[in-house]
Motif scaffolding. Structure first.
Motif, PDB file in Angstrom:
ATOM      1  N   ALA A  43      48.511  36.059  31.881  1.00 60.82           N
ATOM      2  CA  ALA A  43      49.002  36.153  30.500  1.00 60.82           C
ATOM      3  C   ALA A  43      48.195  37.127  29.656  1.00 60.82           C
ATOM      4  O   ALA A  43      48.562  37.374  28.496  1.00 60.82           O
ATOM      5  N   ASN A  44      47.146  37.713  30.222  1.00 57.69           N
ATOM      6  CA  ASN A  44      46.219  38.511  29.409  1.00 57.69           C
ATOM      7  C   ASN A  44      46.136  39.981  29.791  1.00 57.69           C
ATOM      8  O   ASN A  44      45.656  40.787  28.993  1.00 57.69           O
ATOM      9  N   ILE A  45      46.579  40.335  30.976  1.00 56.18           N
ATOM     10  CA  ILE A  45      46.378  41.700  31.464  1.00 56.18           C
ATOM     11  C   ILE A  45      47.639  42.259  32.112  1.00 56.18           C
ATOM     12  O   ILE A  45      48.574  41.518  32.437  1.00 56.18           O
ATOM     13  N   GLU A  46      47.613  43.569  32.313  1.00 54.59           N
ATOM     14  CA  GLU A  46      48.552  44.248  33.192  1.00 54.59           C
ATOM     15  C   GLU A  46      47.733  45.023  34.228  1.00 54.59           C
ATOM     16  O   GLU A  46      46.748  45.675  33.867  1.00 54.59           O
ATOM     17  N   VAL A  47      48.123  44.939  35.480  1.00 57.53           N
ATOM     18  CA  VAL A  47      47.425  45.663  36.543  1.00 57.53           C
ATOM     19  C   VAL A  47      47.993  47.080  36.623  1.00 57.53           C
ATOM     20  O   VAL A  47      49.178  47.267  36.892  1.00 57.53           O
ATOM     21  N   SER A  48      47.150  48.074  36.379  1.00 57.86           N
ATOM     22  CA  SER A  48      47.600  49.465  36.425  1.00 57.86           C
ATOM     23  C   SER A  48      47.446  50.073  37.807  1.00 57.86           C
ATOM     24  O   SER A  48      48.214  50.965  38.187  1.00 57.86           O
ATOM     25  N   GLU A  49      46.456  49.632  38.573  1.00 59.14           N
ATOM     26  CA  GLU A  49      46.238  50.124  39.940  1.00 59.14           C
ATOM     27  C   GLU A  49      45.710  48.979  40.792  1.00 59.14           C
ATOM     28  O   GLU A  49      44.848  48.219  40.362  1.00 59.14           O
ATOM     29  N   GLN A  50      46.244  48.847  42.000  1.00 59.72           N
ATOM     30  CA  GLN A  50      45.682  47.935  42.992  1.00 59.72           C
ATOM     31  C   GLN A  50      45.380  48.755  44.229  1.00 59.72           C
ATOM     32  O   GLN A  50      46.280  49.317  44.855  1.00 59.72           O
ATOM     33  N   LEU A  51      44.101  48.849  44.577  1.00 60.38           N
ATOM     34  CA  LEU A  51      43.642  49.717  45.651  1.00 60.38           C
ATOM     35  C   LEU A  51      42.980  48.892  46.748  1.00 60.38           C
ATOM     36  O   LEU A  51      42.460  47.797  46.492  1.00 60.38           O
ATOM     37  N   SER A  52      42.995  49.425  47.951  1.00 61.87           N
ATOM     38  CA  SER A  52      42.397  48.726  49.087  1.00 61.87           C
ATOM     39  C   SER A  52      41.528  49.688  49.885  1.00 61.87           C
ATOM     40  O   SER A  52      41.900  50.853  50.094  1.00 61.87           O
ATOM     41  N   GLY A  53      40.389  49.199  50.341  1.00 63.08           N
ATOM     42  CA  GLY A  53      39.505  49.971  51.196  1.00 63.08           C
ATOM     43  C   GLY A  53      39.207  49.198  52.466  1.00 63.08           C
ATOM     44  O   GLY A  53      39.382  47.977  52.520  1.00 63.08           O
TER      45      GLY A  53
ATOM     46  N   SER B 288      40.481  57.296  34.158  1.00 64.69           N
ATOM     47  CA  SER B 288      41.307  56.112  34.002  1.00 64.69           C
ATOM     48  C   SER B 288      41.028  55.452  32.651  1.00 64.69           C
ATOM     49  O   SER B 288      39.893  55.392  32.197  1.00 64.69           O
ATOM     50  N   MET B 289      42.083  54.945  32.028  1.00 68.96           N
ATOM     51  CA  MET B 289      41.926  54.207  30.786  1.00 68.96           C
ATOM     52  C   MET B 289      41.967  52.704  31.025  1.00 68.96           C
ATOM     53  O   MET B 289      42.240  51.930  30.121  1.00 68.96           O
ATOM     54  N   ALA B 290      41.750  52.280  32.266  1.00 67.54           N
ATOM     55  CA  ALA B 290      41.740  50.853  32.578  1.00 67.54           C
ATOM     56  C   ALA B 290      40.611  50.162  31.825  1.00 67.54           C
ATOM     57  O   ALA B 290      39.502  50.692  31.725  1.00 67.54           O
ATOM     58  N   ASP B 291      40.888  48.977  31.312  1.00 69.77           N
ATOM     59  CA  ASP B 291      39.893  48.217  30.555  1.00 69.77           C
ATOM     60  C   ASP B 291      38.929  47.461  31.464  1.00 69.77           C
ATOM     61  O   ASP B 291      37.755  47.287  31.117  1.00 69.77           O
TER      62      ASP B 291
ATOM     63  N   ALA C 198      25.553  43.478  47.279  1.00 66.96           N
ATOM     64  CA  ALA C 198      25.983  42.925  48.559  1.00 66.96           C
ATOM     65  C   ALA C 198      26.022  44.000  49.637  1.00 66.96           C
ATOM     66  O   ALA C 198      26.270  45.172  49.364  1.00 66.96           O
ATOM     67  N   GLU C 199      25.779  43.576  50.864  1.00 69.35           N
ATOM     68  CA  GLU C 199      25.891  44.489  51.998  1.00 69.35           C
ATOM     69  C   GLU C 199      27.358  44.785  52.290  1.00 69.35           C
ATOM     70  O   GLU C 199      28.259  44.154  51.753  1.00 69.35           O
ATOM     71  N   ALA C 200      27.597  45.747  53.169  1.00 72.61           N
ATOM     72  CA  ALA C 200      28.953  46.215  53.441  1.00 72.61           C
ATOM     73  C   ALA C 200      29.820  45.121  54.060  1.00 72.61           C
ATOM     74  O   ALA C 200      29.333  44.240  54.777  1.00 72.61           O
ATOM     75  N   ASN C 201      31.117  45.186  53.763  1.00 73.12           N
ATOM     76  CA  ASN C 201      32.109  44.276  54.326  1.00 73.12           C
ATOM     77  C   ASN C 201      33.186  45.073  55.055  1.00 73.12           C
ATOM     78  O   ASN C 201      33.208  46.301  55.024  1.00 73.12           O
ATOM     79  N   LEU C 202      34.119  44.344  55.663  1.00 73.69           N
ATOM     80  CA  LEU C 202      35.206  44.985  56.392  1.00 73.69           C
ATOM     81  C   LEU C 202      36.365  45.390  55.489  1.00 73.69           C
ATOM     82  O   LEU C 202      37.061  46.370  55.775  1.00 73.69           O
ATOM     83  N   HIS C 203      36.586  44.637  54.407  1.00 74.04           N
ATOM     84  CA  HIS C 203      37.749  44.876  53.547  1.00 74.04           C
ATOM     85  C   HIS C 203      37.332  44.834  52.081  1.00 74.04           C
ATOM     86  O   HIS C 203      36.462  44.041  51.695  1.00 74.04           O
ATOM     87  N   ALA C 204      37.974  45.667  51.276  1.00 70.16           N
ATOM     88  CA  ALA C 204      37.717  45.669  49.829  1.00 70.16           C
ATOM     89  C   ALA C 204      39.036  45.806  49.091  1.00 70.16           C
ATOM     90  O   ALA C 204      39.935  46.527  49.525  1.00 70.16           O
ATOM     91  N   SER C 205      39.142  45.115  47.971  1.00 74.15           N
ATOM     92  CA  SER C 205      40.314  45.186  47.105  1.00 74.15           C
ATOM     93  C   SER C 205      39.842  45.432  45.681  1.00 74.15           C
ATOM     94  O   SER C 205      38.819  44.878  45.248  1.00 74.15           O
ATOM     95  N   TYR C 206      40.581  46.275  44.968  1.00 73.81           N
ATOM     96  CA  TYR C 206      40.192  46.662  43.614  1.00 73.81           C
ATOM     97  C   TYR C 206      41.394  46.552  42.692  1.00 73.81           C
ATOM     98  O   TYR C 206      42.486  47.028  43.018  1.00 73.81           O
ATOM     99  N   LEU C 207      41.197  45.927  41.536  1.00 73.62           N
ATOM    100  CA  LEU C 207      42.211  45.874  40.492  1.00 73.62           C
ATOM    101  C   LEU C 207      41.702  46.644  39.285  1.00 73.62           C
ATOM    102  O   LEU C 207      40.612  46.363  38.773  1.00 73.62           O
ATOM    103  N   LEU C 208      42.462  47.638  38.830  1.00 74.80           N
ATOM    104  CA  LEU C 208      42.219  48.284  37.548  1.00 74.80           C
ATOM    105  C   LEU C 208      43.227  47.707  36.575  1.00 74.80           C
ATOM    106  O   LEU C 208      44.442  47.795  36.800  1.00 74.80           O
ATOM    107  N   CYS C 209      42.721  47.100  35.494  1.00 74.90           N
ATOM    108  CA  CYS C 209      43.565  46.303  34.609  1.00 74.90           C
ATOM    109  C   CYS C 209      43.476  46.780  33.167  1.00 74.90           C
ATOM    110  O   CYS C 209      42.413  47.202  32.708  1.00 74.90           O
ATOM    111  N   ASN C 210      44.579  46.665  32.459  1.00 68.92           N
ATOM    112  CA  ASN C 210      44.627  46.879  31.014  1.00 68.92           C
ATOM    113  C   ASN C 210      44.856  45.545  30.334  1.00 68.92           C
ATOM    114  O   ASN C 210      45.706  44.755  30.772  1.00 68.92           O
ATOM    115  N   VAL C 211      44.097  45.291  29.270  1.00 68.54           N
ATOM    116  CA  VAL C 211      44.170  44.021  28.565  1.00 68.54           C
ATOM    117  C   VAL C 211      45.226  44.109  27.467  1.00 68.54           C
ATOM    118  O   VAL C 211      45.303  45.103  26.739  1.00 68.54           O
ATOM    119  N   LEU C 212      46.053  43.087  27.355  1.00 70.24           N
ATOM    120  CA  LEU C 212      47.061  43.033  26.308  1.00 70.24           C
ATOM    121  C   LEU C 212      46.393  42.842  24.947  1.00 70.24           C
ATOM    122  O   LEU C 212      45.260  42.342  24.854  1.00 70.24           O
TER     123      LEU C 212
END
Length: 316
Positions: free
Chosen positions: A122-132, A93-96, A10-24
């Motif tokens: 019910a399946n994950i834990e969010v270890s990092e939530q980042l925004s660009g 990072s050890m995020a899954d 995809a071409e560039a956007n104005l906003h980005a959000s990132y979730l780094l997650c660990n699976v239970l």
């Protein structure tokens, strides 16, 4: 033809959000079903909020892949390289999972993240939530245009997506390296524009390479060229970030060949004989990094319905 996840090319956007997650523990079976629903969910939202240009992707880390998809592994999928250098100190990072959402509307990003987190609650834990965010006219916080040598048009797909001739199972997927680079903005801003340009190897106004007489061997441009001749076939998808006293760049590099990442860092760190390290690294501290694979939609579908044994299921 394999269908890639829309967030890769995809071409560039104005906003980005990132979730780094660990699976239970013990969630692999249900997660294979739910991961397929994420691109479907993003597609529905993209159609509903068509002006937002919403895209996204879900990627599986190098260390979690065998747990989630034990049948077969992308040939080049390895951990983010740990390379000896005084200029690079990386905490891997050890995020899954990595989940990315991008659009031109921050509220649409919020809606998409809310629905994704509700799906996976019910399946994950969010270890990092980042925004660009998009800075000025697509520049990094250094003030320079971002990735001026990025491939354009059809070359974006050629650089990022695994071709079927190389791997029918993983065609349409992409190897992904993610890292967070913190910029020493105070010391960067003390440099003159001419000094900054010589470090980058580009003109600050338009991103064009400097003339040969000004192009230094340890400039970012020279240290990013394969054999000193041409850019490595990588698709960069970067977004600036700023939070408190920290600011810098969230970097996503996609490639159809995983070995390109190690080559990139060997060039930038000056580990190849006769090369210089990238002087831009004196102003960045990379404190978070991880390696992932972004499967094609056909692979996610086949894994969800249990038909990975036949490669024909991967193409529609």
């Amino acid at each position: 033809m394999a269908r890639e996840q829309l967030g890769i090319c995809a071409e560039a956007n104005l906003h980005a959000s990132y979730l780094l997650c660990n699976v239970l523990d013990g969630q692999e079976a249900i997660l294979r079903q739910k991961l397929l629903r994420i691109p479907q969910m993003l597609q529905r939202l993209a159609e509903h909020f068509s002006e937002s240009m919403l895209t996204g992707l879900v990627a599986i880390s190098s260390h979690y892949w065998d747990s989630l998809y034990p049948w077969q592994r992308p040939a080049g999928l390895q951990a983010f390289p740990v390379l000896p250098s005084e200029h690079l100190a990386v905490s891997c990072s050890m995020a899954d999972l990595l989940i990315q959402v991008r659009s031109d509307r921050l509220d649409v990003n919020y809606i998409a993240l809310q629905q994704i987190q509700q799906l996976l609650l019910a399946n994950i834990e969010v270890s990092e939530q980042l925004s660009g965010f998009r800075y000025l006219d697509g520049r990094q916080l250094t003030g320079f245009p971002d990735a001026p040598q990025n491939p354009r048009g059809i070359k974006r797909r050629q650089a990022a997506l695994v071709p079927a001739v190389d791997s029918p199972m993983f065609a349409g997927g992409s190897y992904l390296h993610f890292y967070r680079a913190n910029l020493d903005l105070k010391h960067w801003q003390q440099l003159t524009v001419a000094q900054q340009e010589e470090i980058l190897g580009f003109a600050k106004t338009d991103g064009k390479p400097l003339p040969a007489e000004r192009l230094l061997p340890n400039s970012h441009l020279q240290c990013s060229l394969a054999g000193g001749l041409a850019p490595l076939p990588l698709l960069q998808q970067n977004m600036p970030f700023a939070q408190g006293n920290s600011q810098g760049l969230l970097v996503l590099n996609f490639s159809h060949q995983a070995e390109r990442f190690a080559q990139q860092w060997h060039y930038r760190l000056g580990l190849n004989e006769g090369r210089y390290y990238d002087s831009l690294l004196d102003f960045y501290r990379i404190d978070l990094a991880a390696a992932f694979f972004v499967p094609a939609l056909g692979f996610l579908e086949a894994a969800a319905n249990g038909s990975l044994g036949t490669s024909s299921d991967l193409f529609e």
